[in-house]
Design a protein around this motif. Structure first.
Motif, PDB file in Angstrom:
ATOM      1  N   UNK B 100      44.064  26.182  51.399  1.00  0.00           N
ATOM      2  CA  UNK B 100      42.988  27.178  51.429  1.00  0.00           C
ATOM      3  C   UNK B 100      43.342  28.402  50.596  1.00  0.00           C
ATOM      4  N   UNK B 101      42.774  28.503  49.405  1.00  0.00           N
ATOM      5  CA  UNK B 101      42.951  29.709  48.596  1.00  0.00           C
ATOM      6  C   UNK B 101      41.561  30.236  48.257  1.00  0.00           C
ATOM      7  N   UNK B 102      41.488  31.437  47.725  1.00  0.00           N
ATOM      8  CA  UNK B 102      40.203  31.983  47.299  1.00  0.00           C
ATOM      9  C   UNK B 102      40.013  31.592  45.831  1.00  0.00           C
ATOM     10  N   UNK B 103      39.173  30.580  45.553  1.00  0.00           N
ATOM     11  CA  UNK B 103      39.164  29.954  44.223  1.00  0.00           C
ATOM     12  C   UNK B 103      38.726  30.884  43.098  1.00  0.00           C
ATOM     13  N   UNK B 104      37.846  31.850  43.391  1.00  0.00           N
ATOM     14  CA  UNK B 104      37.330  32.702  42.314  1.00  0.00           C
ATOM     15  C   UNK B 104      38.225  33.897  42.013  1.00  0.00           C
ATOM     16  N   UNK B 105      39.266  34.083  42.840  1.00  0.00           N
ATOM     17  CA  UNK B 105      40.160  35.220  42.609  1.00  0.00           C
ATOM     18  C   UNK B 105      41.424  34.733  41.914  1.00  0.00           C
ATOM     19  N   UNK B 106      42.046  35.637  41.173  1.00  0.00           N
ATOM     20  CA  UNK B 106      43.279  35.262  40.483  1.00  0.00           C
ATOM     21  C   UNK B 106      44.404  35.099  41.501  1.00  0.00           C
ATOM     22  N   UNK B 107      45.510  34.514  41.045  1.00  0.00           N
ATOM     23  CA  UNK B 107      46.656  34.290  41.923  1.00  0.00           C
ATOM     24  C   UNK B 107      47.125  35.617  42.540  1.00  0.00           C
ATOM     25  N   UNK B 108      47.308  36.620  41.708  1.00  0.00           N
ATOM     26  CA  UNK B 108      47.778  37.912  42.213  1.00  0.00           C
ATOM     27  C   UNK B 108      46.795  38.479  43.228  1.00  0.00           C
ATOM     28  N   UNK B 109      45.501  38.330  42.911  1.00  0.00           N
ATOM     29  CA  UNK B 109      44.489  38.885  43.801  1.00  0.00           C
ATOM     30  C   UNK B 109      44.487  38.167  45.153  1.00  0.00           C
ATOM     31  N   UNK B 140      51.320  31.544  36.350  1.00  0.00           N
ATOM     32  CA  UNK B 140      49.851  31.532  36.335  1.00  0.00           C
ATOM     33  C   UNK B 140      49.257  32.723  37.063  1.00  0.00           C
ATOM     34  N   UNK B 141      49.962  33.848  37.076  1.00  0.00           N
ATOM     35  CA  UNK B 141      49.560  34.931  37.975  1.00  0.00           C
ATOM     36  C   UNK B 141      48.141  35.425  37.768  1.00  0.00           C
ATOM     37  N   UNK B 142      47.630  35.378  36.525  1.00  0.00           N
ATOM     38  CA  UNK B 142      46.269  35.903  36.366  1.00  0.00           C
ATOM     39  C   UNK B 142      45.230  34.795  36.209  1.00  0.00           C
ATOM     40  N   UNK B 143      45.656  33.561  36.487  1.00  0.00           N
ATOM     41  CA  UNK B 143      44.684  32.466  36.444  1.00  0.00           C
ATOM     42  C   UNK B 143      43.916  32.394  37.757  1.00  0.00           C
ATOM     43  N   UNK B 144      42.674  31.958  37.675  1.00  0.00           N
ATOM     44  CA  UNK B 144      41.906  31.792  38.915  1.00  0.00           C
ATOM     45  C   UNK B 144      42.537  30.713  39.777  1.00  0.00           C
ATOM     46  N   UNK B 145      42.628  30.977  41.065  1.00  0.00           N
ATOM     47  CA  UNK B 145      43.307  30.041  41.962  1.00  0.00           C
ATOM     48  C   UNK B 145      42.630  28.679  41.966  1.00  0.00           C
ATOM     49  N   UNK B 146      41.304  28.661  41.759  1.00  0.00           N
ATOM     50  CA  UNK B 146      40.577  27.398  41.746  1.00  0.00           C
ATOM     51  C   UNK B 146      41.013  26.478  40.618  1.00  0.00           C
ATOM     52  N   UNK B 147      41.622  27.058  39.566  1.00  0.00           N
ATOM     53  CA  UNK B 147      42.045  26.248  38.428  1.00  0.00           C
ATOM     54  C   UNK B 147      43.481  25.753  38.544  1.00  0.00           C
ATOM     55  N   UNK B 148      44.175  26.111  39.627  1.00  0.00           N
ATOM     56  CA  UNK B 148      45.547  25.641  39.809  1.00  0.00           C
ATOM     57  C   UNK B 148      45.532  24.183  40.261  1.00  0.00           C
TER      58      UNK B 148
END
Ligand code: ATP
Ligand code: MG
Lengths: 290, 248
Positions: B100-109, B140-148
């Motif tokens: 469960x991650x927030x897909x539209x937010x970046x990793x750091x966010x 991948x800190x500034x990548x959107x979590x949904x793309x991990x």
């Protein structure tokens, strides 16, 4: 003429964006489509007027007071009414629409009709841009629009409550497991949206009179912008504001002023037929991937 | 630190957790092993308090009836009726199944949102620690979590749970849907997290093999009922476990 159309189109677009921001924030976070939005907007106007004229308060007290009370009323609507039907979309729509009707028609019943219900402009002056005459209040609206949009971005990216907004907007259960009180944060988001409606009212209403019907118009415009832009998309809201904003001014200039409202309604119908998710509807690429 | 007594959970009339008691001591890694629909998620949701959120939502809808009986004590305090966010404040943090991650937010966010209960400086430290423990996330800190990838999302989800500052971390199927190589990585990451923070862990899993050797104690459940208990390595050698879970 062209220059005037551009300037007034731009200003009208910012007006629409201002009106839509609060509605969109609340919807994006708590999932509540707040159909009492227009009523809260008008209420802020009347409250501010009452503060100025009935209580004789100075503007710097009456205006923030109106914003605070409006936000407080919205939070109470959430806490005492919406919380119990949270997640049941139809009930939420009925409840908020009912509250909106009650508030608006109460003002009508109490006789808040007439030309004396006006709010003072922030700056009573006018300027010439090129050879177009623009009053200072309209420039204030543009300033307020930029300021409120920027603040919203800052708030949702750099403050705890703002980040919590984004969290519960995306996944409420996960937010709960992280120690975020989702009900409380959702109540804040409803109050925040209403606060934005009130601020928009304070800068926009001085252009005309405060009228009950304005509540319905504001709701239709906010809905049109949010539906055309795609619910929950900030970029969508800005683009849709400009599309509808310019379309309205072009309609008013070249066709018929009273058709301005029709533009919003036609826009809603057209987008629902062509692309129901809106121009920038939710991130498709992510959904497909998951 | 955690005492569960005679826990029973019903969905409508179907029983999902049947008279289950368990104990977790400070510093342990405890496993809850069971196949599909054994009741692992229901148990984890009940321990984390999420079940109350489901119960209330169902009640509002007039949907299915969820019934919870029995007690959960955390450090001698009865927390059976506390909602999830309060338990998180007390230090029980659940990392739900399916990363469960927030897909539209970046990793750091994502990590920042997870730091809701922490002070600003602690959030900064926590993010650095997460990046130390999970170098993939730092990349991948500034990548959107949904793309991990799934494994990266799982690591992020664990990192987020750690941001809350848990005393007891509940992991629901952290290895679900991961390749064997990725599973090994995630198991290593979980061990790293523990080495660094000494957090107590309860892990629910069906594929117990990569985990069993590390479990101080394991509860095997079937249809919501305890069938076997014992230290992990001991269960490794149990013939019933071998046939049921390793297909040997
Ligand atoms: N919301 C629900 N309503 C009704 N029944 C449910 C609900 N959630 C779970 N169940 C049932 O309860 C039982 C236990 O489910 P649970 O999700 O806890 O199992 P699980 O061990 O986590 O399975 P999996 O390994 O597939 O995740 C199952 O029979 C399931 O069908
Ligand atoms: Mg499960």
């Amino acid at each position: 003429m062209l220059q005037g159309t551009l300037i007034y189109g731009f200003i009208n677009s910012v007006v629409l964006m201002l009106v839509a921001l609060g509605f969109s924030v609340t919807f994006g976070i708590s999932g509540v489509a707040n159909f009492a939005y227009g009523a809260l907007y008008v209420m802020a106007g009347y409250l501010s007027w009452l503060g100025l004229h009935s209580l004789g308060l100075p503007y710097w007290l009456a205006a923030p007071g109106a914003v605070a009370i409006t936000a407080g009323v919205a939070a109470m609507i959430y806490w005492f009414i919406l919380l119990r039907v949270r997640g049941l979309v139809v009930s939420e729509v009925i409840a908020t629409f009912g509250m909106g009707l009650a508030i608006l028609e109460l003002f009508r019943y109490l006789g808040f009709i007439g030309f004396e219900y006006t709010l003072p402009p922030l700056i009573d002056a006018s300027v010439m841009i090129g050879d177009t005459y623009v009053d200072a209040q309209r420039l204030c609206i543009v300033g307020a629009g930029i300021l409120l949009a920027a603040f919203l971005w800052f708030f949702t990216h750099y403050t705890k409550t703002g980040l919590a907004f984004r969290g519960i907007a995306q996944d409420e259960r996960t937010a709960l497991t992280l120690g975020i009180n989702a009900d409380k944060v959702a109540a804040w988001s409803v109050a925040f949206g209403a606060g934005y409606a009130a601020l928009a009212a304070l800068v926009i209403l001085p252009l005309g009179t405060i009228a009950v019907n304005e509540g319905y118009n504001v709701l239709v415009n906010a809905l049109a912008v949010c539906i055309v832009g795609g619910l929950g998309s900030t970029v969508g809201i800005i683009v849709a504001s400009f599309l509808i904003g310019f379309a309205q001014i072009l309609t008013a200039t070249y066709l018929e002023t009273s058709w301005m409202m029709l533009v919003s309604l036609v826009a809603i119908l057209a987008i629902l037929v062509i692309k129901p998710s809106g121009l920038f509807g939710h991130q498709k690429q992510l959904e497909e991937r998951i | 630190m955690l005492n569960v007594k005679d826990l029973i959970v019903f969905y409508e009339n179907a029983i999902a957790v049947n008279d289950l008691s368990m104990e977790v001591r400070e510093g342990q890694i405890v496993g809850v092993i069971g196949s599909n629909s054994a009741g692992k998620t229901t148990l984890m949701n009940t321990l984390s308090g999420l079940i109350w959120d489901m119960l209330i939502k169902e009640q509002r809808k007039g949907g299915e009836r969820i019934t919870v009986m029995g007690s959960v004590h955390f450090f001698e305090e009865d927390i059976s009726k506390l909602p999830a966010f309060r338990r998180a404040q007390q230090g029980i943090v659940l990392c739900r199944e399916r990363h469960p991650v927030f897909p539209d937010s970046s990793v750091t966010e994502n990590l920042k949102i997870a730091g809701y209960l922490r002070k600003r400086a602690e959030v900064k430290q926590g993010i650095e620690l997460s990046f130390d423990l999970f170098p993939n996330l730092a990349r991948h800190r500034s990548r959107k979590a949904g793309f991990l990838s799934g494994g990266e999302q799982q690591m992020l989800a664990i990192g987020m749970a750690m941001m809350v500052g848990p005393k007891l971390l509940l992991l629901d199927e952290p290895l679900l849907g991961l390749s064997p190589a990725m599973q090994t990585q995630v198991v290593e990451a979980i061990k790293d997290v523990r080495r660094h923070t000494g957090v107590t862990l309860v892990i629910a899993e069906q594929f117990a093999r990569p985990l069993l050797p590390w479990l101080d104690f394991a509860y095997v459940i079937e249809n919501g009922m305890l069938t076997l208990t014992g230290p992990g390595p001991e269960l490794m050698d149990n013939p019933e476990i071998k046939s049921a879970y390793f297909g040997v």
